[in-house]
Design a protein around this motif. Structure first.
Motif, short mmCIF file in Angstrom:
data_model
loop_
_atom_site.label_atom_id
_atom_site.label_comp_id
_atom_site.label_asym_id
_atom_site.label_seq_id
_atom_site.Cartn_x
_atom_site.Cartn_y
_atom_site.Cartn_z
N GLY A 289 39.83 46.54 52.50
CA GLY A 289 39.39 45.97 51.24
C GLY A 289 39.79 46.59 49.97
O GLY A 289 40.13 46.12 49.08
N PHE A 290 39.55 48.31 50.30
CA PHE A 290 40.07 48.95 48.94
C PHE A 290 41.32 49.04 48.74
O PHE A 290 41.81 48.80 47.67
N LEU A 291 42.16 48.86 49.74
CA LEU A 291 43.55 48.75 49.45
C LEU A 291 44.07 47.35 48.80
O LEU A 291 45.25 47.23 48.14
N THR A 292 43.46 46.43 49.18
CA THR A 292 43.93 44.80 48.56
C THR A 292 42.92 44.41 47.71
O THR A 292 43.15 43.25 46.95
N SER A 293 42.01 45.19 47.12
CA SER A 293 41.08 44.63 46.16
C SER A 293 41.54 44.20 44.77
O SER A 293 41.14 43.36 44.14
N GLU A 294 42.69 45.10 44.46
CA GLU A 294 43.43 44.47 43.27
C GLU A 294 44.73 43.77 43.26
O GLU A 294 45.63 43.63 42.42
N CYS A 295 45.09 43.29 44.55
CA CYS A 295 46.06 42.62 44.99
C CYS A 295 46.49 41.45 43.86
O CYS A 295 45.71 40.80 43.57
N CYS A 296 47.79 41.42 43.21
CA CYS A 296 48.11 40.47 42.63
C CYS A 296 47.57 40.03 41.31
O CYS A 296 47.35 38.85 40.79
N THR A 297 46.70 41.13 40.84
CA THR A 297 46.00 41.07 39.41
C THR A 297 46.74 41.19 38.30
O THR A 297 46.28 40.69 37.34
N GLY A 298 47.96 41.60 38.68
CA GLY A 298 48.87 41.71 37.27
C GLY A 298 48.86 43.16 36.74
O GLY A 298 47.92 43.70 36.67
N VAL A 299 50.15 43.71 36.57
CA VAL A 299 50.33 45.11 36.02
C VAL A 299 51.15 44.85 34.80
O VAL A 299 52.30 44.07 34.68
N THR A 300 50.73 45.33 33.46
CA THR A 300 51.47 45.22 32.38
C THR A 300 52.65 46.32 32.62
O THR A 300 52.40 47.53 32.77
N VAL A 301 53.80 45.76 32.43
CA VAL A 301 55.15 46.92 32.38
C VAL A 301 55.69 46.59 31.14
O VAL A 301 56.20 45.73 30.28
N ARG A 302 55.79 48.28 30.58
CA ARG A 302 56.27 48.42 29.32
C ARG A 302 57.74 48.68 29.49
O ARG A 302 58.37 49.01 30.42
#
Length: 105
Positions: free
Chosen positions: A86-99
């Protein structure tokens, strides 16, 4: 390196090929677990080496040892394993801003 987080300790323990092999074998064994001698037989491992690696997995909270008579059974702590997943996947696919990289052509 000192790790204080349970998740960091678990990941560090599983980061070793031998411990990962032991853990995966115990996952396959399910709730019944395996005796130390059975693990050694399956993986072709010396008892002293196996004891060292099992101790690390127990210390990381991933494996539970139950003494039944003269035998020690080892089984995965499935709730701990699921917490780690759960810890490893808790933020799966939530998006990351790439500069955009500056100064690139």
């Amino acid at each position: 390196m000192t790790t204080h987080s349970p998740n960091a300790r678990a990941l560090a323990a599983l980061g070793h090929d031998t411990r990962l092999s032991i853990f995966r074998l115990l996952v396959r064994a399910g709730d019944a677990g395996l005796r130390v001698s059975d693990i050694g037989e399956h993986l072709g491992m010396a008892p002293s080496t196996l004891a060292h690696h099992l101790s690390t997995l127990v210390g990381a909270g991933l494996v539970i040892q139950d003494k039944q008579g003269r035998e020690v059974f080892n089984r995965v702590d499935f709730p701990a394993m699921n917490d780690l997943l759960g810890f490893l996947t808790s933020e799966c696919c939530t998006g990351v801003t790439v500069r955009a990289a500056q100064g690139t052509a």
